[in-house]
Motif scaffolding. Structure first.
Motif, mmCIF file in Angstrom:
data_model
loop_
_atom_site.group_PDB
_atom_site.id
_atom_site.type_symbol
_atom_site.label_atom_id
_atom_site.label_comp_id
_atom_site.label_asym_id
_atom_site.label_seq_id
_atom_site.Cartn_x
_atom_site.Cartn_y
_atom_site.Cartn_z
ATOM 1 N N PRO A 131 -0.927 -5.629 1.051
ATOM 2 C CA PRO A 131 -0.963 -4.194 1.394
ATOM 3 C C PRO A 131 -1.768 -3.364 0.407
ATOM 4 O O PRO A 131 -2.359 -2.348 0.788
ATOM 5 C CB PRO A 131 0.522 -3.795 1.362
ATOM 6 N N VAL A 132 -1.808 -3.799 -0.851
ATOM 7 C CA VAL A 132 -2.561 -3.044 -1.855
ATOM 8 C C VAL A 132 -4.050 -3.021 -1.525
ATOM 9 O O VAL A 132 -4.757 -2.072 -1.865
ATOM 10 C CB VAL A 132 -2.329 -3.647 -3.258
ATOM 11 N N LEU A 133 -4.530 -4.050 -0.819
ATOM 12 C CA LEU A 133 -5.963 -4.169 -0.521
ATOM 13 C C LEU A 133 -6.281 -3.809 0.928
ATOM 14 O O LEU A 133 -7.328 -4.196 1.444
ATOM 15 C CB LEU A 133 -6.431 -5.606 -0.814
ATOM 16 N N HIS A 134 -5.381 -3.044 1.573
ATOM 17 C CA HIS A 134 -5.570 -2.770 3.002
ATOM 18 C C HIS A 134 -6.865 -2.025 3.302
ATOM 19 O O HIS A 134 -7.417 -2.134 4.405
ATOM 20 C CB HIS A 134 -4.375 -1.980 3.548
ATOM 21 N N ARG A 166 -5.166 -10.046 9.555
ATOM 22 C CA ARG A 166 -4.794 -8.928 8.680
ATOM 23 C C ARG A 166 -3.967 -7.901 9.447
ATOM 24 O O ARG A 166 -2.941 -7.418 8.945
ATOM 25 C CB ARG A 166 -6.052 -8.271 8.115
ATOM 26 N N HIS A 167 -4.383 -7.557 10.647
ATOM 27 C CA HIS A 167 -3.680 -6.530 11.426
ATOM 28 C C HIS A 167 -2.241 -6.956 11.697
ATOM 29 O O HIS A 167 -1.307 -6.163 11.531
ATOM 30 C CB HIS A 167 -4.414 -6.298 12.747
ATOM 31 N N ARG A 168 -2.053 -8.216 12.109
ATOM 32 C CA ARG A 168 -0.691 -8.675 12.400
ATOM 33 C C ARG A 168 0.165 -8.708 11.140
ATOM 34 O O ARG A 168 1.331 -8.316 11.164
ATOM 35 C CB ARG A 168 -0.735 -10.083 13.019
ATOM 36 N N ALA A 169 -0.426 -9.167 10.031
ATOM 37 C CA ALA A 169 0.342 -9.264 8.783
ATOM 38 C C ALA A 169 0.757 -7.906 8.256
ATOM 39 O O ALA A 169 1.900 -7.712 7.827
ATOM 40 C CB ALA A 169 -0.476 -10.020 7.744
ATOM 41 N N LEU A 170 -0.155 -6.949 8.286
ATOM 42 C CA LEU A 170 0.121 -5.631 7.703
ATOM 43 C C LEU A 170 0.963 -4.751 8.623
ATOM 44 O O LEU A 170 1.492 -3.724 8.180
ATOM 45 C CB LEU A 170 -1.186 -4.925 7.363
ATOM 46 N N HIS A 171 1.083 -5.140 9.881
ATOM 47 C CA HIS A 171 1.901 -4.352 10.808
ATOM 48 C C HIS A 171 3.178 -5.070 11.209
ATOM 49 O O HIS A 171 3.794 -4.785 12.223
ATOM 50 C CB HIS A 171 1.086 -3.978 12.048
#
Length: 322
Positions: A276-279, A314-319
């Motif tokens: 999340p820090v590198l979103h 990335r989208h699935r992981a961060l959401h």
């Protein structure tokens, strides 16, 4: 700040302290027998840092004896190497193949897979535990490392001890997302220390020295993953060997040299993409950081391994969908 699990014997009624401490060590380390002449009112503290696959802990405790028996190993073996840096106190380790005395500022190496009996005075120690799967060594080689006397005053031992000291002194500068990165650094330091120990043992057969060189090469690869010019040829040149000999070293590994580099790079990119820090960091920037200058090559390799594109992953992981 990193999450910590903290134990203080003062928080437990005196009659229950030693039993609680023994149960804690069996749970956080490995099943073992513990005995202490101070069991009636045992004093101990311990902090445990979870760094993903790697665990770091610091502890202060009164004199005691730890024993790992063949029966306990058959019942449960987490299959880890433990490297302890003695800040204060002395002790001794007994294995079938070796007896070792240790004092403050020594590094003490043990394995949960080998029967042992460890005696310690009142000590303060810092330790790291690394899964054997991250440091693959044949049984006969591992037995040469376990119990080997290592000083923390100089060389690779000093590097590892300094890192452990700095990390445990203050965890506030680190974010939870730093845990796997710190674990990787410690794994590389332990691998380098093991390679140094084996390399300086002239009694070892040539096959063991080859495995030592392979450990050194793997640590070198991890350190230079960012370099887009990291190739079998540059790795061989850095270690003063031929490319064909490098490929022979990796013949018994689970992947070729190039495939091993690609896998580590993809794993590193995956960690960054799901951090999340590198979103806000663009996907192509993460790809370039980990040695994939061409976006199409990165996307193709990523889909092959993970079954999805870097952007979708990335989208699935961060959401919260992974």
């Amino acid at each position: 700040m990193l999450d910590e699990m903290v134990f203080r014997s003062e928080d437990v009624p005196p009659p229950d302290r030693f039993d609680y401490w023994a149960a804690l060590l069996r749970r956080t380390h490995a099943p073992m027998e513990l005995h202490s002449e101070c069991a009636d009112d045992f004093r101990a503290t311990q902090r445990v840092l979870d760094l993903g696959a790697v665990t770091v802990w610091s502890a202060t405790f009164q004199p005691q004896m730890f024993r790992r028996t063949p029966k306990l190993i058959r019942q449960s073996d987490p299959e880890t190497y433990s490297l302890s840096f003695g800040v204060r106190g002395t002790g001794a380790g007994v294995w079938k193949h070796r007896e070792t005395q240790y004092k403050a500022h020594d590094l003490f190496i043990t394995s949960t897979s080998l029967p042992s009996e460890i005696h310690s005075t009142g000590v303060t120690t810092l330790a790291v535990e690394v899964p054997k799967s991250l440091l693959p060594l044949p049984y006969d080689v591992a037995s040469r490392i376990v119990g080997a006397p290592v000083t923390a005053h100089e060389g690779m031992g000093a590097l590892l001890a300094q890192f452990l000291t700095q990390l445990t002194a203050d965890t506030t500068p680190y974010q939870p997302s730093d845990r796997p990165r710190l674990g990787m650094v410690l794994t590389d330091l332990v691998a380098a220390l093991f390679a140094h120990i084996l390399e300086t043992d002239d009694s070892l057969p040539s096959e063991t020295h080859q495995r030592t060189l392979t450990l050194q090469i793997k640590a070198f690869i991890r350190e230079h993953l960012h370099d887009p010019h990291l190739t079998p040829a540059t790795i061989a040149a850095a270690h003063h060997i031929s490319t064909s000999y490098l490929h022979r070293l990796f013949r018994d590994e689970d992947a070729t040299v190039a495939a091993w580099i690609r896998r580590l790079r993809l794993e590193a990119a995956r960690r960054d993409l799901t951090d999340p820090v590198l979103h806000a960091t663009p996907v192509h920037a993460i790809a370039t950081r980990w040695g994939f200058p061409r976006a199409t090559d990165f996307s193709r390799a990523y889909r092959t391994v993970y079954g999805t594109t870097p952007t979708d992953h990335r989208h699935r992981a961060l959401h919260g969908h992974e």
